[in-house]
Scaffold this active site. Structure first.
Site, mmCIF file in Angstrom:
data_model
loop_
_atom_site.group_PDB
_atom_site.id
_atom_site.type_symbol
_atom_site.label_atom_id
_atom_site.label_comp_id
_atom_site.label_asym_id
_atom_site.label_seq_id
_atom_site.Cartn_x
_atom_site.Cartn_y
_atom_site.Cartn_z
ATOM 1 N N ALA A 74 31.274 -118.547 -94.134
ATOM 2 C CA ALA A 74 31.384 -118.339 -92.707
ATOM 3 C C ALA A 74 31.730 -117.025 -92.513
ATOM 4 O O ALA A 74 33.002 -116.608 -92.945
ATOM 5 C CB ALA A 74 32.247 -119.640 -92.164
ATOM 6 N N TYR A 141 33.554 -104.418 -91.332
ATOM 7 C CA TYR A 141 33.066 -105.647 -92.131
ATOM 8 C C TYR A 141 33.286 -105.481 -93.576
ATOM 9 O O TYR A 141 33.922 -106.403 -94.192
ATOM 10 C CB TYR A 141 31.432 -105.833 -91.856
ATOM 11 C CG TYR A 141 30.837 -106.747 -92.722
ATOM 12 C CD1 TYR A 141 31.177 -108.084 -92.707
ATOM 13 C CD2 TYR A 141 30.016 -106.185 -93.589
ATOM 14 C CE1 TYR A 141 30.648 -109.038 -93.686
ATOM 15 C CE2 TYR A 141 29.189 -106.994 -94.404
ATOM 16 C CZ TYR A 141 29.719 -108.496 -94.445
ATOM 17 O OH TYR A 141 29.210 -109.426 -95.276
ATOM 18 N N ILE A 207 11.191 -98.118 -87.995
ATOM 19 C CA ILE A 207 12.088 -97.578 -89.439
ATOM 20 C C ILE A 207 12.962 -96.339 -88.933
ATOM 21 O O ILE A 207 13.035 -95.665 -88.478
ATOM 22 C CB ILE A 207 10.795 -96.865 -90.125
ATOM 23 C CG1 ILE A 207 9.997 -97.800 -90.648
ATOM 24 C CG2 ILE A 207 11.526 -96.215 -91.377
ATOM 25 C CD1 ILE A 207 8.341 -97.031 -91.264
ATOM 26 N N ARG A 280 19.878 -95.348 -88.365
ATOM 27 C CA ARG A 280 20.957 -96.320 -87.731
ATOM 28 C C ARG A 280 22.399 -96.124 -88.317
ATOM 29 O O ARG A 280 22.280 -95.580 -89.542
ATOM 30 C CB ARG A 280 20.601 -97.855 -88.203
ATOM 31 C CG ARG A 280 21.438 -98.998 -87.736
ATOM 32 C CD ARG A 280 20.910 -100.299 -88.004
ATOM 33 N NE ARG A 280 20.831 -100.775 -89.521
ATOM 34 C CZ ARG A 280 20.561 -101.630 -89.982
ATOM 35 N NH1 ARG A 280 19.978 -102.654 -89.225
ATOM 36 N NH2 ARG A 280 20.650 -101.907 -91.450
HETATM 37 N N1 UFG Z 1 15.965 -101.261 -91.131
HETATM 38 C C1 UFG Z 1 14.884 -100.727 -90.586
HETATM 39 N N2 UFG Z 1 14.379 -101.120 -89.491
HETATM 40 C C2 UFG Z 1 14.754 -102.313 -88.873
HETATM 41 C C3 UFG Z 1 15.885 -103.037 -89.543
HETATM 42 C C4 UFG Z 1 16.414 -102.491 -90.741
HETATM 43 O O1 UFG Z 1 14.582 -99.582 -90.951
HETATM 44 O O2 UFG Z 1 14.503 -102.806 -87.881
HETATM 45 C C5 UFG Z 1 16.228 -100.664 -92.544
HETATM 46 C C6 UFG Z 1 17.614 -100.490 -92.527
HETATM 47 O O3 UFG Z 1 17.937 -99.089 -91.937
HETATM 48 C C7 UFG Z 1 18.105 -100.404 -93.912
HETATM 49 C C8 UFG Z 1 17.218 -101.509 -94.539
HETATM 50 O O4 UFG Z 1 15.982 -101.580 -93.768
HETATM 51 O O5 UFG Z 1 17.874 -99.421 -94.631
HETATM 52 C C9 UFG Z 1 17.594 -102.768 -94.658
HETATM 53 O O6 UFG Z 1 18.152 -103.085 -93.559
HETATM 54 P P1 UFG Z 1 18.957 -104.718 -93.215
HETATM 55 O O7 UFG Z 1 19.466 -104.515 -91.771
HETATM 56 O O8 UFG Z 1 17.836 -105.804 -93.588
HETATM 57 O O9 UFG Z 1 20.139 -104.931 -94.284
HETATM 58 P P2 UFG Z 1 21.411 -104.011 -94.711
HETATM 59 O O10 UFG Z 1 20.955 -103.259 -95.977
HETATM 60 O O11 UFG Z 1 21.696 -103.014 -93.473
HETATM 61 O O12 UFG Z 1 22.513 -104.940 -94.735
HETATM 62 C C10 UFG Z 1 22.533 -105.783 -95.640
HETATM 63 C C11 UFG Z 1 23.255 -107.136 -95.369
HETATM 64 C C12 UFG Z 1 24.711 -106.740 -94.824
HETATM 65 C C13 UFG Z 1 25.375 -106.322 -95.789
HETATM 66 C C14 UFG Z 1 24.776 -104.910 -96.358
HETATM 67 C C15 UFG Z 1 25.331 -104.277 -97.558
HETATM 68 O O13 UFG Z 1 22.578 -107.785 -94.418
HETATM 69 O O14 UFG Z 1 25.428 -108.097 -94.361
HETATM 70 O O15 UFG Z 1 23.635 -105.083 -96.888
HETATM 71 O O16 UFG Z 1 25.105 -102.794 -97.547
HETATM 72 F F1 UFG Z 1 27.005 -105.932 -95.546
#
Ligand code: UFG
Length: 327
Positions: A74, A141, A207, A280
Site C-alpha cells: 500500500a 516518492y 511518447i 515528462r
Molecule cells: N511513457 C511515454 N508515454 C506515456 C507513458 C509513459 O512515453 O504515455 C514513457 C515514460 O516517459 C517512461 C516509460 O514510458 O520512459 C515508462 O513509463 P511508466 O510511466 O510506465 O513507468 P516509469 O518508468 O515512469 O515508472 C515506473 C513505476 C514507478 C517507479 C519507477 C521507477 O511505475 O512506480 O518505474 O523508476 F517509481
C-alpha cells in the site's frame, strides 16, 4: 504462514496474494480501496477495508490475527505526482509505514517485505544497476521508500526484525490465470496506455521525448512480469529467517518506448497511433536492473522474461477486461 498484505487489492499486491494462496498461505488483505479494487482480492483471502493512517485500525488487525509476516504494497506510487505533492509521499507513505512497523514489532510479526523502487537510482554510475549502486532518490516518492528501507535496517539492528526490500523496476503484464491485471485510475503507465489505444479507448499515445541519449532517442526501461515479481516476494519471504536482504528486481534487459509500442502493435495486430511529445519531468533516460544477486542467493529465475510474453498477458487482460475490474 499467516500473512498481512497491505495494498492487496492493487495491481501487484493482488497478484502476490493470488500466488500466496496458491502456495497454501493464509492471507489477510488490508486496503483502503482508493486505488485498489475489491474484485481484485482473491476470494480465499480475508479482506479488511481500512487506512494505515489509522493506527488503532492497524493495531486491531494484529490483535485479531496471529500475523507472522507482512507484505507492504500500500503506497502512493507516482513519481510525477510526488514532485507536486511531496507531503503526501514523504508524509503519508512514511507515517503509514511507521504505523504498520510499530504494530508489527509490538505484535512480534518480525518478517516484512517492502515494495521499494528503482526510483532510488536517479543518477546511476553503472548500468545495469546492482545493489551496490549509491542511492540518489529521484523524487519524494523515491525518498519515501528510501526512508522506509532505512527504518527497516535499524529495526533489524535493534529488534532482529527481518525484512526484504525489493526494488521494482517496471512491473508489467497480468496474471497468467487472466483474472488479475492492471487497472489504475488515472492510468499513467506505458503498456496499459498503449493497449488502451489498441482497444480504441484512446486516440493516440504521446511518447514523452525522443531526444534522450538512447539508441532511438526514447527512454529505456526494464519491464518485469508481475508474476515473476510475485515469485521473488515469496522466495524472499521464505529466506527471511536466514537474514534480511535487499534486491533489485528486473529482467536485466532494456526496451525503449518505441520498442514497447512496436511490440504492442505486433501482439495486438492493430495500428497504434503514437506521436512525439515533450519529455515528462523526472524521467531518467535508462533504467536497467541487475538482478544477479537474487538469482544467485535465492535461485530466482524469471519465467516470462520476454517482452512479447509480458505484453501478450497484458493484452489478454485488457482485451477481456476493457473496463478493468468494472467498479
Ligand atoms: N511513457 C511515454 N508515454 C506515456 C507513458 C509513459 O512515453 O504515455 C514513457 C515514460 O516517459 C517512461 C516509460 O514510458 O520512459 C515508462 O513509463 P511508466 O510511466 O510506465 O513507468 P516509469 O518508468 O515512469 O515508472 C515506473 C513505476 C514507478 C517507479 C519507477 C521507477 O511505475 O512506480 O518505474 O523508476 F517509481
Amino acid at each position: 504462514m499467516k500473512i498481512l498484505v497491505t495494498g492487496g487489492a492493487g495491481y501487484i499486491g493482488s497478484i502476490v496474494t493470488e500466488e500466496l494462496i496458491q502456495q497454501g498461505d493464509e492471507v489477510i488483505v488490508f486496503d483502503n480501496l482508493y486505488y485498489g479494487h475489491r474484485a481484485a482480492v482473491h476470494p480465499q483471502a480475508a479482506f479488511i477495508e481500512g487506512q494505515l493512517s489509522d493506527r488503532a485500525a492497524v493495531k486491531a488487525v494484529f490483535d485479531a490475527h496471529n500475523i507472522e509476516a507482512v507484505m507492504h504494497f500500500a503506497s502512493y506510487t507516482l513519481v510525477g505526482e510526488s514532485m507536486e505533492q511531496p507531503f503526501m509521499y514523504i508524509g503519508d507513505n512514511v507515517t503509514n509505514g511507521l504505523n504498520l512497523l510499530q504494530e508489527a514489532v509490538a505484535h512480534s510479526a518480525r518478517r516484512f517485505i517492502l515494495s521499494s523502487t528503482a526510483n532510488l537510482f536517479d543518477d546511476p554510475e553503472r548500468m545495469p544497476i546492482d545493489e551496490q549502486e549509491r542511492i540518489v532518490p529521484g523524487s519524494p516518492y523515491g525518498e519515501s521508500k528510501n526512508i522506509l528501507e532505512r527504518m527497516l535496517y535499524w529495526l533489524d539492528r535493534v529488534y532482529g526484525f527481518r525484512y526484504a526490500a525489493l526494488r521494482y523496476f517496471n512491473a508489467a503484464g497480468a496474471s497468467p490465470s487472466g483474472e488479475r491485471g492492471e487497472d489504475h485510475d488515472p492510468e499513467t503507465h506505458l503498456i496499459p496506455l498503449t493497449l488502451q489505444v489498441a482497444l480504441g479507448q484512446r486516440e493516440r499515445l504521446t511518447i514523452f521525448g525522443d531526444d534522450y541519449p538512447t539508441q532511438d532517442g526514447t527512454c529505456v526501461r526494464d519491464y518485469i512480469h508481475v508474476t515473476d515479481l510475485a515469485q521473488a516476494h515469496i522466495l524472499a519471504l521464505r529466506a527471511l529467517d536466514e537474514g534480511s536482504r535487499t534486491y533489485n528486481l528486473g529482467n536485466g534487459q532494456g526496451f525503449s518506448v518505441k520498442e514497447v509500442i512496436g511490440t504492442c502493435r505486433e501482439v495486438t495486430g492493430r495500428p497504434i497511433l503514437a506521436e512525439i511529445g515533450p519529455r515528462r519531468s523526472g524521467d531518467p533516460a535508462t533504467l536497467i536492473a541487475s538482478s544477479e544477486k537474487i538469482r544467485r542467493e535465492l535461485g530466482w529465475k524469471p519465467k516470462y522474461p520476454d517482452l512479447r510474453t509480458i505484453i501478450e498477458h497484458a493484452w489478454e487482460w485488457h482485451r477481456t477486461h476493457p473496463h478493468g475490474y468494472g467498479d
